[in-house]
Write a protein that holds these residues in place. Structure first.
Motif, short mmCIF file in Angstrom:
data_model
loop_
_atom_site.label_atom_id
_atom_site.label_comp_id
_atom_site.label_asym_id
_atom_site.label_seq_id
_atom_site.Cartn_x
_atom_site.Cartn_y
_atom_site.Cartn_z
N VAL A 96 27.73 17.31 -1.16
CA VAL A 96 26.76 16.73 -0.24
C VAL A 96 26.83 15.22 -0.37
O VAL A 96 26.74 14.67 -1.46
CB VAL A 96 25.33 17.23 -0.55
N ILE A 97 27.00 14.56 0.76
CA ILE A 97 27.00 13.09 0.81
C ILE A 97 25.76 12.68 1.57
O ILE A 97 25.61 12.97 2.75
CB ILE A 97 28.27 12.56 1.51
N ASN A 98 24.85 12.01 0.87
CA ASN A 98 23.61 11.54 1.49
C ASN A 98 23.88 10.19 2.15
O ASN A 98 24.31 9.25 1.49
CB ASN A 98 22.51 11.42 0.44
N VAL A 99 23.64 10.12 3.45
CA VAL A 99 23.92 8.92 4.23
C VAL A 99 22.60 8.31 4.68
O VAL A 99 21.81 8.95 5.36
CB VAL A 99 24.78 9.26 5.47
N THR A 100 22.37 7.08 4.29
CA THR A 100 21.16 6.37 4.70
C THR A 100 21.49 5.53 5.92
O THR A 100 22.35 4.66 5.89
CB THR A 100 20.66 5.44 3.57
N ILE A 101 20.81 5.81 7.02
CA ILE A 101 21.06 5.05 8.24
C ILE A 101 19.82 4.30 8.70
O ILE A 101 19.82 3.69 9.75
CB ILE A 101 21.60 5.94 9.37
#
Length: 56
Positions: A37-42
């Protein structure tokens, strides 16, 4: 029969953690034996707008 891929990547844009049961369900649905899982903050994206430009 679907060939199983060793590892898949889940891009998580939700801002909430992917729970272990959810991760297992994703792997099952995608025919993956494991995943990362790659958590991406946008940041904050209004729900009525697309965030395609932010992702690209």
């Amino acid at each position: 029969m679907v060939d199983r891929v060793t590892t898949g990547f889940v891009l998580n844009y939700s801002g909430h953690p992917v729970l272990p049961g959810q991760k297992l369900e994703i792997e099952k649905l995608m025919y993956w034996t494991s995943s990362d899982v790659i958590n991406v903050t946008i940041g904050n994206v209004p729900e009525d707008n697309t965030f395609t430009a932010t992702v690209l």
